[in-house]
Design an enzyme around this catalytic site. Structure first.
Site, short mmCIF file in Angstrom:
data_model
loop_
_atom_site.label_atom_id
_atom_site.label_comp_id
_atom_site.label_asym_id
_atom_site.label_seq_id
_atom_site.Cartn_x
_atom_site.Cartn_y
_atom_site.Cartn_z
N TYR A 154 0.83 -1.22 0.00
CA TYR A 154 0.00 0.00 0.00
C TYR A 154 0.87 1.27 0.00
O TYR A 154 0.47 2.29 -0.52
CB TYR A 154 -0.94 -0.02 1.20
CG TYR A 154 -2.23 0.74 0.99
CD1 TYR A 154 -2.96 0.59 -0.18
CD2 TYR A 154 -2.73 1.59 1.96
CE1 TYR A 154 -4.15 1.27 -0.37
CE2 TYR A 154 -3.92 2.28 1.78
CZ TYR A 154 -4.63 2.12 0.62
OH TYR A 154 -5.80 2.80 0.42
N LYS A 161 -3.56 8.13 3.11
CA LYS A 161 -4.77 7.86 3.91
C LYS A 161 -4.57 8.31 5.36
O LYS A 161 -5.51 8.78 6.00
CB LYS A 161 -5.10 6.36 3.87
CG LYS A 161 -5.62 5.89 2.53
CD LYS A 161 -6.92 6.56 2.12
CE LYS A 161 -7.49 5.95 0.85
NZ LYS A 161 -8.73 6.63 0.39
#
Length: 255
Positions: A154, A161
């Protein structure tokens, strides 16, 4: 008109296909009494076709969240369809390929900056662009993927995020004076267009389906969408700066 969002006027971003969380939000919102306006970027004709699959075809406004002119003109374009907004859904995220799939140490700043602008800063940008249309009691809801941990593959999207989660808290602080709430829904992994762009995404799939206490469907966007609707409704009038996990309980268990 009846339903959880009866009479509400919503702006929903991020509808790309009918497999997106944003599409599910728009669909359920209409079924629960809301008027919905969509935004699209790039393949606008595709978004317009998808919009016709909703219970009621929704208007689509072009919006590039990195374009100051688009942001400045958003309120006027929305007014062509509704006279105000009660809620805004931020379902926008993007990172260049160098920022995903294990390239954390090598991604150049230019690509990282793009990821942060589109996935993090846009939350504030969108809220401010919509603010002239909103009044006390309104809500901004965004979508995140639990950023309290470092996830394999990720990489910089995880950093983006984390920034999004912090930005939501600051938005809650600064917009609270106007009676506007800011909350996020942390959904588990879903097989969306965004997920398919992440090399090694199947690592998330295997972990969740095997270990989430409540189980987890990789193809069911409705649980996350329902959480968004609840936060957009009048049932959470004193909740802001919150992150609601909709992940089958995976976040609550040990590694």
């Amino acid at each position: 008109m009846s339903g959880l969002l009866a009479g509400k006027r919503l702006l929903v971003t991020g509808v790309i296909t009918d497999a997106s969380i944003a599409f599910s939000v728009a669909k359920l919102a209409q079924e629960n009494g809301a008027q919905v306006v969509l935004t699209g970027y790039g393949r606008l004709s595709l978004v317009e076709r998808i919009a016709k699959r909703l219970p009621e075809a929704a208007p689509v406004i072009e919006l590039d969240v990195t374009n100051p002119e688009h942001l400045a003109g958003l309120a006027d374009k929305v007014r062509e369809h509704v006279d105000g907004l009660d809620g805004v859904v931020h379902s926008i995220g993007f990172a260049p390929q160098s920022c995903l799939g294990g390239g954390f140490l090598d991604a150049p700043w230019e690509d990282v900056a793009t990821a942060l602008q589109v996935s993090t800063f846009s939350y504030k940008s969108l809220a401010m662009a919509a603010l002239p249309l909103m009044s006390a009691g309104g809500a901004v809801v965004g979508l995140t993927f639990d950023a309290t941990k470092a996830w394999p593959v990720y990489d910089w999207m995880g950093v983006a995020k984390a920034g999004l989660e912090s930005a939501s808290r600051y938005l809650a602080l600064h917009l609270g004076k106007q009676g506007i709430r800011s909350n996020l829904v942390a959904a588990g992994p879903l097989r969306t267009i965004a997920a398919k762009s992440i090399p090694g995404f199947d690592q998330f799939e295997d972990a969740w389906t095997e270990r989430a206490p409540l189980g987890w469907s990789l193809t069911d966007q409705e649980p996350a969408a329902r959480a968004c609707l609840a936060l957009l409704s009048d049932w959470f009038p004193a909740t802001t700066g919150e992150i609601v996990h909709v992940d089958g309980g995976y976040h609550a268990i040990g590694a």
